[in-house]
Write a protein that holds these residues in place. Structure first.
Motif, short mmCIF file in Angstrom:
data_model
loop_
_atom_site.label_atom_id
_atom_site.label_comp_id
_atom_site.label_asym_id
_atom_site.label_seq_id
_atom_site.Cartn_x
_atom_site.Cartn_y
_atom_site.Cartn_z
N ALA A 95 43.40 36.74 44.09
CA ALA A 95 42.87 38.10 44.26
C ALA A 95 43.75 38.93 45.19
O ALA A 95 43.99 40.12 44.93
CB ALA A 95 41.44 38.05 44.79
N VAL A 96 44.25 38.32 46.26
CA VAL A 96 45.08 39.11 47.19
C VAL A 96 46.46 39.36 46.59
O VAL A 96 47.05 40.43 46.81
CB VAL A 96 45.17 38.45 48.58
N LEU A 97 46.99 38.41 45.83
CA LEU A 97 48.25 38.66 45.14
C LEU A 97 48.08 39.77 44.11
O LEU A 97 48.92 40.69 44.02
CB LEU A 97 48.73 37.39 44.44
N ARG A 98 47.01 39.70 43.35
CA ARG A 98 46.74 40.72 42.32
C ARG A 98 46.56 42.10 42.96
O ARG A 98 47.03 43.11 42.42
CB ARG A 98 45.49 40.31 41.55
N ALA A 99 45.89 42.15 44.10
CA ALA A 99 45.68 43.43 44.77
C ALA A 99 47.00 44.03 45.24
O ALA A 99 47.16 45.26 45.28
CB ALA A 99 44.73 43.25 45.96
N ALA A 144 49.53 36.83 53.13
CA ALA A 144 48.99 35.67 53.84
C ALA A 144 47.81 36.06 54.71
O ALA A 144 46.80 35.34 54.79
CB ALA A 144 50.09 35.00 54.67
N ALA A 145 47.90 37.21 55.38
CA ALA A 145 46.80 37.67 56.22
C ALA A 145 45.58 38.02 55.39
O ALA A 145 44.44 37.73 55.77
CB ALA A 145 47.25 38.87 57.05
N PRO A 150 37.85 38.06 55.13
CA PRO A 150 36.59 37.86 54.38
C PRO A 150 36.56 38.59 53.04
O PRO A 150 35.85 38.16 52.12
CB PRO A 150 35.53 38.40 55.34
N GLY A 151 37.30 39.66 52.92
CA GLY A 151 37.31 40.40 51.67
C GLY A 151 37.81 39.58 50.50
O GLY A 151 37.44 39.82 49.35
N SER A 152 38.65 38.57 50.77
CA SER A 152 39.17 37.75 49.69
C SER A 152 38.06 36.90 49.06
O SER A 152 38.06 36.65 47.86
CB SER A 152 40.32 36.86 50.17
N SER A 153 37.10 36.48 49.87
CA SER A 153 35.97 35.71 49.35
C SER A 153 35.11 36.57 48.43
O SER A 153 34.64 36.12 47.38
CB SER A 153 35.11 35.16 50.49
N ALA A 154 34.92 37.82 48.81
CA ALA A 154 34.15 38.74 47.97
C ALA A 154 34.86 38.98 46.65
O ALA A 154 34.22 39.05 45.59
CB ALA A 154 33.93 40.06 48.71
N ALA A 155 36.18 39.09 46.69
CA ALA A 155 36.95 39.30 45.47
C ALA A 155 36.87 38.10 44.55
O ALA A 155 36.75 38.24 43.32
CB ALA A 155 38.41 39.60 45.82
N ALA A 156 36.92 36.89 45.12
CA ALA A 156 36.79 35.68 44.31
C ALA A 156 35.42 35.61 43.66
O ALA A 156 35.30 35.29 42.47
CB ALA A 156 37.04 34.44 45.18
#
Length: 207
Positions: A95-99, A144-145, A150-156
């Motif tokens: 999700a963070v890579l895609r963002a 990496a940051a 916590p936003g990455s958990s919501a995206a998953a």
């Protein structure tokens, strides 16, 4: 028309399907592709890899059918059976890579699977995302940051809900959305020519 690709970064068949997906997207650069993490090893399935006795045999089958490689580094990572394939962590990372580069989602999904199956890296390790970001020309420290935010958990979680709403129960699944209709055009394994034929049949029947 647009495509929706539902995958799991810890899915060996998705690893095997990556070349097909890459070829299809290269052949159709104007065809939008949404990439969604499905959540294969979550909840009660988030266990040491030794609990999945079929993995080694499945990988051999995947290699035979698709030509996908499973490197020595990967084999060392899972050798003692204690490694845990945590799809929630992998979905956060994707999700963070895609963002960071939404238009490169297919490339980044493939790069993430390369990190596991070829580089032998854990997809629960922030350093893995630092390395993938650096390799793909993204800001490594920012990615990496974001993985630990916590936003990455919501995206998953949003991805898992999206996959469930689409009715996807196995990975990889490639869907074509044409108007109000969503049609599966690949599930598990398919060669580029097979997907191209299904796309052509679908567009022909809607024209």
């Amino acid at each position: 028309m647009r495509l929706i690709y539902v995958f799991d970064a810890y899915c060996g068949w998705c690893h095997g399907f990556s070349p097909t997906l890459s070829e299809i997207t290269a052949n159709h650069p104007d065809l939008p592709v949404e990439v969604v993490s499905g959540g294969l090893f979550v909840g009660s399935r988030r266990l040491p890899i030794r609990e999945f006795g079929y993995v080694q045999g499945a990988n051999a089958n995947i290699h035979e059918v698709t030509g996908a490689e499973f490197s020595d580094a990967y084999e060392r990572l899972i050798a003692d059976g204690s490694f845990v394939m945590d799809s929630e962590a992998a979905a956060r990372g994707f999700a963070v890579l895609r963002a960071a580069a939404p238009e490169r989602a297919v490339e980044l999904a493939t790069a993430l699977q390369h990190a596991f199956y070829i580089d032998g890296r854990s997809l629960s390790d922030p350093d893995t995302y630092r390395a993938v970001a650096a390799r793909t020309g993204l800001d490594a420290e920012t990615v990496a940051a974001a993985f630990t935010d916590p936003g990455s958990s919501a995206a998953a979680a949003a991805d898992f809900r999206r996959a469930a709403r689409l009715g996807v129960t196995g990975f990889p699944t490639l869907l074509a959305v044409h108007g109000d209709e969503t049609t599966p055009i690949a599930y598990g394994q398919a060669a580029p020519a097979q997907v191209e034929a299904r796309l052509a049949a679908l567009t022909g029947s809607r024209s």
